[in-house]
Design an enzyme around this catalytic site. Structure first.
Site, mmCIF file in Angstrom:
data_model
loop_
_atom_site.group_PDB
_atom_site.id
_atom_site.type_symbol
_atom_site.label_atom_id
_atom_site.label_comp_id
_atom_site.label_asym_id
_atom_site.label_seq_id
_atom_site.Cartn_x
_atom_site.Cartn_y
_atom_site.Cartn_z
ATOM 1 N N LYS A 14 0.838 -1.216 0.000
ATOM 2 C CA LYS A 14 0.000 0.000 0.000
ATOM 3 C C LYS A 14 0.871 1.263 0.000
ATOM 4 O O LYS A 14 0.656 2.163 -0.795
ATOM 5 C CB LYS A 14 -0.945 0.014 1.219
ATOM 6 C CG LYS A 14 -1.889 -1.177 1.267
ATOM 7 C CD LYS A 14 -2.836 -1.104 2.455
ATOM 8 C CE LYS A 14 -2.171 -1.188 3.801
ATOM 9 N NZ LYS A 14 -1.695 -2.527 4.208
ATOM 10 N N ARG A 89 -9.576 0.524 8.697
ATOM 11 C CA ARG A 89 -9.179 -0.845 9.035
ATOM 12 C C ARG A 89 -10.260 -1.564 9.829
ATOM 13 O O ARG A 89 -10.104 -2.746 10.145
ATOM 14 C CB ARG A 89 -7.898 -0.818 9.849
ATOM 15 C CG ARG A 89 -6.636 -1.103 9.024
ATOM 16 C CD ARG A 89 -5.464 -0.954 9.953
ATOM 17 N NE ARG A 89 -4.258 -1.616 9.596
ATOM 18 C CZ ARG A 89 -3.258 -1.062 8.902
ATOM 19 N NH1 ARG A 89 -3.386 0.115 8.351
ATOM 20 N NH2 ARG A 89 -2.132 -1.712 8.731
ATOM 21 N N ARG A 128 11.675 -6.005 5.044
ATOM 22 C CA ARG A 128 11.578 -4.575 5.382
ATOM 23 C C ARG A 128 12.140 -4.351 6.796
ATOM 24 O O ARG A 128 12.825 -3.371 7.047
ATOM 25 C CB ARG A 128 10.115 -4.102 5.308
ATOM 26 C CG ARG A 128 9.979 -2.604 5.555
ATOM 27 C CD ARG A 128 8.556 -2.108 5.368
ATOM 28 N NE ARG A 128 7.665 -2.650 6.384
ATOM 29 C CZ ARG A 128 6.358 -2.426 6.420
ATOM 30 N NH1 ARG A 128 5.785 -1.682 5.481
ATOM 31 N NH2 ARG A 128 5.622 -2.942 7.368
ATOM 32 N N ARG A 134 12.181 -1.415 11.378
ATOM 33 C CA ARG A 134 10.836 -1.177 11.936
ATOM 34 C C ARG A 134 10.538 -2.218 12.996
ATOM 35 O O ARG A 134 10.647 -3.425 12.734
ATOM 36 C CB ARG A 134 9.792 -1.214 10.812
ATOM 37 C CG ARG A 134 9.025 0.084 10.726
ATOM 38 C CD ARG A 134 8.102 0.069 9.553
ATOM 39 N NE ARG A 134 6.806 -0.512 9.891
ATOM 40 C CZ ARG A 134 5.737 -0.334 9.174
ATOM 41 N NH1 ARG A 134 5.771 0.419 8.090
ATOM 42 N NH2 ARG A 134 4.598 -0.893 9.523
ATOM 43 N N ARG A 145 -0.384 -9.386 13.050
ATOM 44 C CA ARG A 145 -0.987 -8.335 12.202
ATOM 45 C C ARG A 145 -1.840 -8.942 11.088
ATOM 46 O O ARG A 145 -2.908 -8.429 10.765
ATOM 47 C CB ARG A 145 0.113 -7.467 11.600
ATOM 48 C CG ARG A 145 0.616 -6.432 12.578
ATOM 49 C CD ARG A 145 1.999 -5.959 12.250
ATOM 50 N NE ARG A 145 2.075 -5.173 11.038
ATOM 51 C CZ ARG A 145 3.217 -4.924 10.400
ATOM 52 N NH1 ARG A 145 4.348 -5.411 10.843
ATOM 53 N NH2 ARG A 145 3.203 -4.187 9.316
HETATM 54 P P1 B4P Z 1 4.604 -1.599 2.089
HETATM 55 O O1 B4P Z 1 4.228 -0.853 0.880
HETATM 56 O O2 B4P Z 1 5.518 -0.890 3.068
HETATM 57 O O3 B4P Z 1 3.386 -2.231 2.920
HETATM 58 P P2 B4P Z 1 2.080 -1.616 3.596
HETATM 59 O O4 B4P Z 1 0.972 -2.470 3.100
HETATM 60 O O5 B4P Z 1 1.997 -0.149 3.341
HETATM 61 O O6 B4P Z 1 2.426 -1.741 5.175
HETATM 62 P P3 B4P Z 1 1.696 -2.007 6.574
HETATM 63 O O7 B4P Z 1 0.262 -2.415 6.359
HETATM 64 O O8 B4P Z 1 2.594 -2.974 7.240
HETATM 65 O O9 B4P Z 1 1.801 -0.744 7.492
HETATM 66 P P4 B4P Z 1 0.872 0.373 8.194
HETATM 67 O O10 B4P Z 1 1.830 1.469 8.318
HETATM 68 O O11 B4P Z 1 -0.388 0.633 7.459
HETATM 69 O O12 B4P Z 1 5.329 -2.915 1.580
HETATM 70 C C1 B4P Z 1 5.956 -3.821 2.464
HETATM 71 C C2 B4P Z 1 7.317 -4.262 1.926
HETATM 72 O O13 B4P Z 1 7.177 -4.949 0.693
HETATM 73 C C3 B4P Z 1 8.258 -3.101 1.645
HETATM 74 O O14 B4P Z 1 9.523 -3.412 2.137
HETATM 75 C C4 B4P Z 1 8.285 -2.973 0.126
HETATM 76 O O15 B4P Z 1 9.547 -2.534 -0.356
HETATM 77 C C5 B4P Z 1 8.005 -4.399 -0.319
HETATM 78 N N1 B4P Z 1 7.234 -4.462 -1.571
HETATM 79 C C6 B4P Z 1 6.214 -3.645 -1.943
HETATM 80 N N2 B4P Z 1 5.743 -4.008 -3.154
HETATM 81 C C7 B4P Z 1 6.477 -5.107 -3.545
HETATM 82 C C8 B4P Z 1 6.458 -5.955 -4.711
HETATM 83 N N3 B4P Z 1 5.621 -5.749 -5.728
HETATM 84 N N4 B4P Z 1 7.315 -6.995 -4.745
HETATM 85 C C9 B4P Z 1 8.198 -7.213 -3.728
HETATM 86 N N5 B4P Z 1 8.269 -6.429 -2.617
HETATM 87 C C10 B4P Z 1 7.426 -5.396 -2.529
HETATM 88 O O16 B4P Z 1 0.447 -0.171 9.662
HETATM 89 C C11 B4P Z 1 1.307 -0.321 10.784
HETATM 90 C C12 B4P Z 1 0.547 -0.409 12.139
HETATM 91 O O17 B4P Z 1 -0.089 0.871 12.449
HETATM 92 C C13 B4P Z 1 -0.635 -1.391 12.220
HETATM 93 O O18 B4P Z 1 -0.210 -2.697 12.549
HETATM 94 C C14 B4P Z 1 -1.528 -0.751 13.355
HETATM 95 O O19 B4P Z 1 -1.061 -1.073 14.631
HETATM 96 C C15 B4P Z 1 -1.357 0.740 13.143
HETATM 97 N N6 B4P Z 1 -2.443 1.308 12.294
HETATM 98 C C16 B4P Z 1 -2.263 1.880 11.058
HETATM 99 N N7 B4P Z 1 -3.447 2.297 10.557
HETATM 100 C C17 B4P Z 1 -4.404 1.999 11.492
HETATM 101 C C18 B4P Z 1 -5.820 2.165 11.532
HETATM 102 N N8 B4P Z 1 -6.494 2.724 10.518
HETATM 103 N N9 B4P Z 1 -6.486 1.740 12.638
HETATM 104 C C19 B4P Z 1 -5.830 1.185 13.670
HETATM 105 N N10 B4P Z 1 -4.489 0.983 13.692
HETATM 106 C C20 B4P Z 1 -3.772 1.380 12.612
#
Ligand code: B4P
Length: 190
Positions: A14, A89, A128, A134, A145
């Site tokens: 995302k 979420r 990551r 992190r 998660r």
């Molecule tokens: P990202 O792009 O970093 O993944 P994400 O889905 O954005 O991350 P996430 O869901 O973990 O985090 P969030 O901050 O929302 O990709 C992951 C990895 O994959 C990276 O290293 C990237 O380089 C690699 N990658 C990407 N695309 C690729 C591809 N095509 N091929 C190979 N590799 C690839 O959430 C963190 C915490 O915050 C939650 O657990 C919760 O505690 C809290 N939180 C956030 N929002 C909340 C909400 N609305 N309500 C309640 N709690 C919340």
């Protein structure tokens, strides 16, 4: 206004895809994960509370997250539109978002959901964790998660599906290939 939700499990890409979408469509990016990490880095009271929850892989309370979102909506109400990354979420957050957008005569244009199998999510997040340090990217927290996502967050997809706004996209392959799939969806609703 174009208002997108980028949806999917932790590690589905995302944050990665949001960056490319913002560049192309000049939307305002709202990542609740980034907003919370900012609070943690600034060691605010909210940040101290959030850190414990995030490190365990659970969700931060709806009240806190919705408060942060309302503030951002107000700041950018005259903008080109929003990309919501990692929010909503829970179904309660989705309902509150609907109410908040209605206050501005706005609505969600589409929810794009990135589909990625669990083994790949774990692989990406462990990687990551190694690269960025992190603290929530360790095996135990990652598994929790994903479990929390399956229990509490998947119902959000059904909520938007009922409104015919849910569009799944294959989240496997190169970052550019996935981006092309996303652009196709956005250009249809724009
Ligand atoms: P990202 O792009 O970093 O993944 P994400 O889905 O954005 O991350 P996430 O869901 O973990 O985090 P969030 O901050 O929302 O990709 C992951 C990895 O994959 C990276 O290293 C990237 O380089 C690699 N990658 C990407 N695309 C690729 C591809 N095509 N091929 C190979 N590799 C690839 O959430 C963190 C915490 O915050 C939650 O657990 C919760 O505690 C809290 N939180 C956030 N929002 C909340 C909400 N609305 N309500 C309640 N709690 C919340």
């Amino acid at each position: 206004m174009l208002n997108l939700i980028l949806f999917g499990p932790p590690g589905s890409g995302k944050g990665t895809q949001s960056e490319k979408i913002i560049q192309k469509y000049k939307l305002v990016h709202i990542s609740t994960g980034d907003l919370l990490r900012e609070e943690v880095a600034n060691q605010t009271e909210l940040g101290m509370k959030a850190k414990k929850i995030m490190d365990s892989g659970e969700l931060v309370s709806d009240r806190i997250v919705i408060g942060m979102i309302r503030k951002k909506l107000e700041e950018h109400r005259a903008g080109p539109g929003f990309i919501f990354d990692g929010f909503p979420r829970t179904v309660a957050q989705a309902r509150e978002l609907r109410k908040a957008l209605t206050d501005y005569d706005e609505e969600i244009s589409v929810m794009i959901s990135l589909d990625v199998p669990r083994e790949e999510l774990v692989k990406r997040l462990l990687n990551r964790g190694k690269e960025t340090g992190r603290t929530d990217d360790n095996l135990e927290t990652i598994n929790n998660r994903i479990d929390v996502y399956e229990k509490q967050t998947i119902p959000v997809a059904h909520y938007y599906d009922k409104m015919r706004k849910y569009v799944p996209v294959d989240g496997m392959g190169s970052i550019d290939a996935i981006f092309k799939r996303i652009v196709k969806v956005i250009d249809q609703v724009k």
